[in-house]
Enzyme design. Structure first.
Site, PDB file in Angstrom:
ATOM      1  N   HIS A  60      -7.012  -0.506  -0.854  1.00 17.88           N
ATOM      2  CA  HIS A  60      -5.605  -0.849  -1.096  1.00 17.88           C
ATOM      3  C   HIS A  60      -5.351  -1.039  -2.590  1.00 17.88           C
ATOM      4  O   HIS A  60      -4.389  -0.520  -3.161  1.00 17.88           O
ATOM      5  CB  HIS A  60      -5.237  -2.168  -0.381  1.00 17.88           C
ATOM      6  CG  HIS A  60      -5.104  -2.030   1.093  1.00 17.88           C
ATOM      7  ND1 HIS A  60      -4.544  -3.005   1.880  1.00 17.88           N
ATOM      8  CD2 HIS A  60      -5.449  -1.035   1.937  1.00 17.88           C
ATOM      9  CE1 HIS A  60      -4.556  -2.612   3.147  1.00 17.88           C
ATOM     10  NE2 HIS A  60      -5.110  -1.429   3.206  1.00 17.88           N
ATOM     11  N   TYR A 107     -11.986   5.772   5.010  1.00 18.67           N
ATOM     12  CA  TYR A 107     -11.280   5.138   3.901  1.00 18.67           C
ATOM     13  C   TYR A 107     -11.626   5.776   2.563  1.00 18.67           C
ATOM     14  O   TYR A 107     -10.820   5.783   1.645  1.00 18.67           O
ATOM     15  CB  TYR A 107     -11.496   3.614   3.913  1.00 18.67           C
ATOM     16  CG  TYR A 107     -10.568   2.994   4.921  1.00 18.67           C
ATOM     17  CD1 TYR A 107      -9.222   2.791   4.612  1.00 18.67           C
ATOM     18  CD2 TYR A 107     -10.988   2.702   6.211  1.00 18.67           C
ATOM     19  CE1 TYR A 107      -8.333   2.290   5.550  1.00 18.67           C
ATOM     20  CE2 TYR A 107     -10.108   2.210   7.159  1.00 18.67           C
ATOM     21  CZ  TYR A 107      -8.777   2.001   6.822  1.00 18.67           C
ATOM     22  OH  TYR A 107      -7.892   1.526   7.744  1.00 18.67           O
ATOM     23  N   HIS A 158     -13.316  -3.235   6.654  1.00 14.46           N
ATOM     24  CA  HIS A 158     -13.279  -2.197   7.676  1.00 14.46           C
ATOM     25  C   HIS A 158     -14.645  -1.961   8.308  1.00 14.46           C
ATOM     26  O   HIS A 158     -14.825  -1.000   9.067  1.00 14.46           O
ATOM     27  CB  HIS A 158     -12.722  -0.896   7.082  1.00 14.46           C
ATOM     28  CG  HIS A 158     -11.273  -0.999   6.754  1.00 14.46           C
ATOM     29  ND1 HIS A 158     -10.330  -1.245   7.720  1.00 14.46           N
ATOM     30  CD2 HIS A 158     -10.598  -0.945   5.583  1.00 14.46           C
ATOM     31  CE1 HIS A 158      -9.132  -1.317   7.154  1.00 14.46           C
ATOM     32  NE2 HIS A 158      -9.267  -1.144   5.856  1.00 14.46           N
ATOM     33  N   LEU A 160       0.822  -1.204   0.000  1.00 12.99           N
ATOM     34  CA  LEU A 160       0.000   0.000   0.000  1.00 12.99           C
ATOM     35  C   LEU A 160       0.861   1.261   0.000  1.00 12.99           C
ATOM     36  O   LEU A 160       0.648   2.171  -0.803  1.00 12.99           O
ATOM     37  CB  LEU A 160      -0.922  -0.026   1.222  1.00 12.99           C
ATOM     38  CG  LEU A 160      -1.794   1.203   1.441  1.00 12.99           C
ATOM     39  CD1 LEU A 160      -2.744   1.420   0.276  1.00 12.99           C
ATOM     40  CD2 LEU A 160      -2.585   1.063   2.733  1.00 12.99           C
TER      41      LEU A 160
END
Lengths: 754, 754
Positions: free
Chosen positions: B205, B279, B436, B151
């Site tokens: 990612h 995110y 998440h 990442l």
């Protein structure tokens, strides 16, 4: 013309400065109202300038809006019923505040509706005053009339006297006679002769009482009341051991009482008020407003020169007892959040500017306050601000002695200022502080940019939140907040200083050893305490050191303990936020128990504990987006306790704040040596942890005896510094030579640092 | 001239929009670098205006200061060693940020030293790149090269591609060939073909991975890399059950991969990103910067129109998912404090303004951000701001659907704005949110003026704080923060939703029932969840009601539970601050034990508990100088638990935050009905508690069945209101008639309120 009148007639009145009667001159013009805070002269001056003095105009506008709104709602003088925070309490508070402003508005704007409002409200008060003996809530050592305690009634009378003065000449004489006889004189008697326990003490409460009686005495030209206010009541048969709600003595052993005694006794020559800044803030209004009234009406008393001008010094002291946001350090009983934005400080700043030396730094405080007192003092401040005369009020390191003569310890404040970055260490080696004192000899707190880093817990109370014990002190104030373990100082054998005994505490105070801030990169303050634990001497020194290689200064804390027997010592650091790392291992229990069963330990949960197992430990925490580390010299067997407040707190009155405690068991003589540093920043937007690690490897005690204590500080970059303190001699010119571990050190003065 | 050149030659390249190959036109001028983010055309335009575009000039000045300082320090390309927060990690992050800026400075200022800086650093990277296989720390499911995870390497390549583009035409061809062959091509292959588990997913990612490869592909004109970025790798033999460090699936079951799949799948048509705003914020930069590059270099792809312009909508959605301070609601894994001041949002706002409809509200956000992107988009924003074109960004109530097609629940935000006073209620009935996601169906949080009132705990992590697990997720994220009990929603039988099973959670989502904010004084949002606990249906409705008689709106929370068996239900309210009063009595234990032993209950201390013993309870707390009250309908035997996070937390990773839990034992069908109100203010300077008491007497459930739920709300002033909800029909035109306790109610639409 006015001036001519003022000088035309002089009368003699009796007056005294030192309890001896003297004759002083008063001009007859002073009998033309207003003559208390506003005067006929200042009213004329202000009226001339209205509309061209922005801060004054703005303050007046706000006052007008408030009073106009109150007039629109109508007069409401309810029969007293509620405790603090309740309806009747709040209404009576509103009433005196509105009357005081209405009086000013009548004088400055000339609109009679304001005089009518004051008059009508006073008549309502006069109507119900004789219909009941006291407030129905009997919870105070001195139950009041319209309020549950005489203290609030004194607030009422202090403010209302000003309103009354403003309409006195406007009222028909029969109406003022009526009010004098049916409301004001009996009210003044109620607060004094009927409540000697309240009136005749050295205490902030009594100051309010004295001033209330004095102010109305000045309005009514009642010399007997004025003298009563200045010198107190005759001392009669009193019980010297009697105590008030807060556990404070009712009567002064030397029989001191009255306003002047209240200036003499609790103020140190530096202007520090022994109860602490929170109560000083509260008392400043009556002290200064009465001083202003006395100056207007009895200028020959020269009240602002009394005790070397202590009242003006006190304003400076109080402004220095604040953090970067202007919030008072919560020493002793102090509610956090109280600041110099409070109205009593607006008044204090303006009065100090006017009657003091026109200190231009005060103007910048007034500017922040955004309001002025609506009288000659506020006019002068507003004019000076209009002319751009203000200078920044940059708080410097300073010592404020405690005790009437300045010989009972004090407060040492070490400060660092770098543009808008500030650090402050507040070291308390002051006396007990009357009934609002805490048992925390040699304790300290630390601030960065107006945020608490290592806290003083302050009081346990929600002032004026009725649901919480009527807004009064909570029992946890006595069972936790006042105790030694609630502070960043040593508790011996889990017993608070002076065995938590007020009388013993009141007899003693630490001794200042050194306060020296001449070197801005090595500021040092040191004091000794020999009485908190008989047979044990504590000698604690703080040094704020700024090294070129580090962005901020760090604190070295040297806490030397000598005893005639072995003890357990607990030194807590009351931090905030979250633990980031510890150099020592510790375990956490499956269920939480308290740390002890009394002296405040019963309110602390033991969340974790471990053994140092090293000669130095580190403890890093993150608070308010900053990284802090405590680096402490340890013995291997020292216990580290991770603690949190909150046990045995059935009403959830306490804040659940954490601390780390360094515990030394079965120890006679020892030195706690620690470094406290603010070293890094966490930015949650950038998600960057800058300097998240301490700049230090360790701190070691090289040697310690009666004469010298020597430490070595090791930096991460392998630099090291040796600190040696002379423990018995503070002579700056004395030469010392010491050999430690084979190395010989020679230097001049009371410390070595290289 | 440029324009002429641009049109002069056209070449055909192969390109595809829907996985079918199509032929599109690209101008040869695009091969003149820079042509990625800056273009030869925009550089010329910017240079023309430099010095007269304040916000752009200021941003450029800051960038110049930063890069000049970095150049002064010298180039440092260390061998990779540390985890996040450590030295080598931080240095490599600094390097790509400085290179990206240096490239821009070279183009805009024309000073060759910036090109030299980028070149020399790239040569250093090229030198060490082949000397090791991967980063030595093997803690990631996809270990990177210069960083511990791919990442961060993708971050590096995304930023560095821009720098490379800026010096590409300046570099001798042999040097760019050398870098292409020895650094960039192998790096791109490493991040894709060598790490299919990282590259070939639908996940933030992979978005970074796709974009890194795509950006460098665009710079090198490597069509194979560009296609790999857009469409992913060929699907090969993969294990569909494999999971990453966060517990998320590695491969998409339908074989979706690549940048376009990452636009398709996690974004709802409203622009909500299923992982949550934290995110989404992180992913917005690669999404938009690559979109800008594609638009510059492959305009026929019309990327900003893709999926009905979802990328522009996503910026609007994200700005609406913030509190009054611009901080993102910490839904799912979200670190508190992250806000639209983050650089990726500066970029996003400018790109959305430029490529969207020039929404003037975005300008006011850009103004607050105080910086712009240093390209054509930032130029346009800075010019518009210079021209005073901005409008305030007032966040309104809105619903954001979740799911690729917008049919998997969503987020409902009810807002109230009154000058600078704002309230926001955030109701989460969204899907799982990939790896998440939290197990918190039908949970909510509440804000006042940018302060959390009832919190979503967020994640358990200190991002980039190396001491805390290298800055990575802490185990308490899985053992506490993700659990149902950490949220303001119902836990049944002390087991988290979906039995805390990710696969089950990922298959299900709540169903929106109603979102209607047409009436600003009665805003309603309602959703149902039938799968979190098989056999149990939860139907929760929030109403934000503004009554003229009250200064602020209050929230009515109706939580209807129906089950096929008897259960225990726990509904917590995660408040902050201190308890002021409770209508119920409770006891506190002498020692603290946990509330349970799993599903997050093992992290909660039980600080007190009591029985409702009434049909309605009240709980008042003080936080942030405001008084709040929860008024809840109860059964007499309901248990009230006063809880606090922090048990079984050996590293002190958790915040010690409190909650009150309403527990109903041995209950099959029930309705939790509550009022949440902000009613008063505590001013510690004035020491005044204003409206410290609730405005309500109680709330009662009048009746409840499959069709209707009826409540009565009683105000302190004896007014009362009846609320009836239609549970099965949301038709706004349908007429309902119900008889409750002998009273007949008739109305049109899905609710009654009178």
């Amino acid at each position: 013309m006015k001036k001519f009148q003022a000088l035309l007639f002089l009368v003699l009145i009796t007056f005294s400065c030192t309890n001896k009667k003297e004759e002083v001159l008063v001009s007859v013009d002073d009998q033309q109202h207003p003559n208390l805070i506003l005067t006929t002269k200042s009213v004329a001056e202000i009226k001339n300038q209205l509309g061209s003095i922005p801060l004054f105009d703005e303050t007046l506008k706000v006052a007008k809006q408030e009073v106009d709104a109150a007039i629109a709602i109508g007069i409401d003088v309810p029969m007293p019923k509620d405790m603090a925070g309740g309806y009747t309490h709040t209404q009576h508070k509103l009433n005196y505040a509105n009357m005081q402003k209405a009086g000013v508005l009548f004088q400055l704007l000339g609109d009679e509706k304001y005089a009518v409002y004051v008059r009508d409200m006073l008549l309502e008060y006069a109507k119900i005053f004789p219909t009941f003996k006291t407030h129905p809530e009997q919870r105070s050592y001195a139950t009041g009339k319209f309020f549950w305690q005489c203290l609030n009634d004194s607030n009422w009378l202090t403010y209302t006297s000003q309103a009354y003065d403003c309409i006195y000449s406007w009222l028909p004489k029969e109406q003022s006679d009526y009010l004098n006889e049916n409301l004001f004189k009996p009210y003044a008697d109620f607060l004094s002769v009927e409540n000697p326990k309240y009136f005749n003490r050295v205490h902030n409460h009594s100051t309010w009482g004295n001033v209330a009686v004095g102010m109305i005495g000045l309005v009514m030209d009642d010399e007997e009341l004025i003298n009563r206010a200045l010198y107190g009541l005759e001392k009669s048969d009193v019980d010297l051991t009697e105590k008030d709600n807060d556990g404070g003595f009712i009567f002064d052993k030397d029989g001191k009482a009255g306003f002047l005694a209240n200036v003499d006794s609790p103020f140190s020559p530096d202007g520090f008020y022994t109860e602490g800044p929170y109560y000083q803030r509260y008392a400043m209004y009556p002290f200064l407003i009465f001083a202003e009234a006395l100056q207007n009406k009895k200028p020959d008393l020269k009240i602002f020169e009394y005790k070397n001008g202590v009242l003006i010094k006190a304003v400076d002291a109080l402004l220095n007892l604040t953090d970067a946001n202007g919030e008072f350090f919560p020493l002793n009983d102090g509610q956090k959040g109280m600041s110099y934005y409070t109205p009593s400080l607006i008044s204090a700043v303006d009065i100090a500017y006017y009657y003091g030396s026109q200190d231009a730094r005060l103007l910048s405080v007034a500017k922040k306050q955004g309001a002025v007192q609506l009288d000659a003092t506020g006019l002068k401040v507003a004019l000076a601000l209009k002319n751009g005369e203000e200078k920044p009020f940059i708080k410097q390191s300073m010592e404020l002695s405690d005790g009437s003569k300045g010989d009972e310890g004090g407060i040492g404040i070490l400060r660092y200022n770098n543009e808008d970055q500030t650090m402050a260490l507040v070291y308390k080696y002051a006396a007990q502080g009357l009934s609002h004192g805490h048992y925390d000899k040699l304790s300290f707190s630390m601030y960065e940019n107006g945020n608490e880093v290592l806290q003083d817990y302050g009081l346990s109370r929600f002032v004026n939140v009725e649901q919480k014990n009527g807004g009064g002190y909570l029992k946890e104030n006595k069972t936790y907040a006042k105790h030694t373990i609630a502070h960043n100082t040593i508790t011996q054998n889990e017993i608070s200083h002076f065995d938590f005994d007020f009388e013993t505490g009141s007899k003693n105070h630490p001794e200042k050893y050194v306060f020296d801030v001449a070197d801005k990169n090595f500021q040092i303050v040191s004091a000794k305490e020999k009485n908190a634990y008989p047979g044990t001497e504590m000698h604690r020194t703080f040094i704020m050191i700024k090294e070129d290689s580090l962005a901020k200064p760090f604190i070295v804390d040297i806490n030397k303990v000598q005893s005639n027997k072995k003890n357990q010592y607990d030194l807590p650091f009351h931090y905030f936020g979250q633990i980031i790392s510890t150099s020592f291992t510790y375990s956490v229990p499956k269920t939480l128990s308290t740390l002890g069963d009394k002296f405040g330990y019963n309110h602390i949960w033991k969340e974790g504990s471990g053994t140092a197992n090293a000669e130095s430990i580190q403890f890093t925490w993150l608070d308010n987006r900053r990284f802090y580390t405590l680096t402490a010299a340890t013995n291997k067997e020292d216990e580290l306790i991770l603690a949190r407040v909150g046990a045995n707190d059935p009403e959830f009155n306490l804040r659940k704040d954490p601390s780390i405690i360094i515990r030394k068991k079965n120890t006679q003589n020892t030195v706690y040596a620690s470094i406290i540093e603010s070293h890094g920043i966490y930015d949650p937007v950038k998600e960057v942890a800058e300097n998240a690690y301490s700049n230090f490897k360790n701190i070691k005690v090289l040697s310690d005896d009666a004469n010298y204590t020597a430490l070595k500080v090791q930096f991460k970059n392998d630099n090291e510094k040796t600190i040696i303190l002379s423990n018995l001699n503070t002579d700056k010119n004395k030469t010392h030579t010491v050999t430690i571990n084979g190395n010989t050190y020679s230097w001049e003065g009371f410390y070595y640092y290289k």
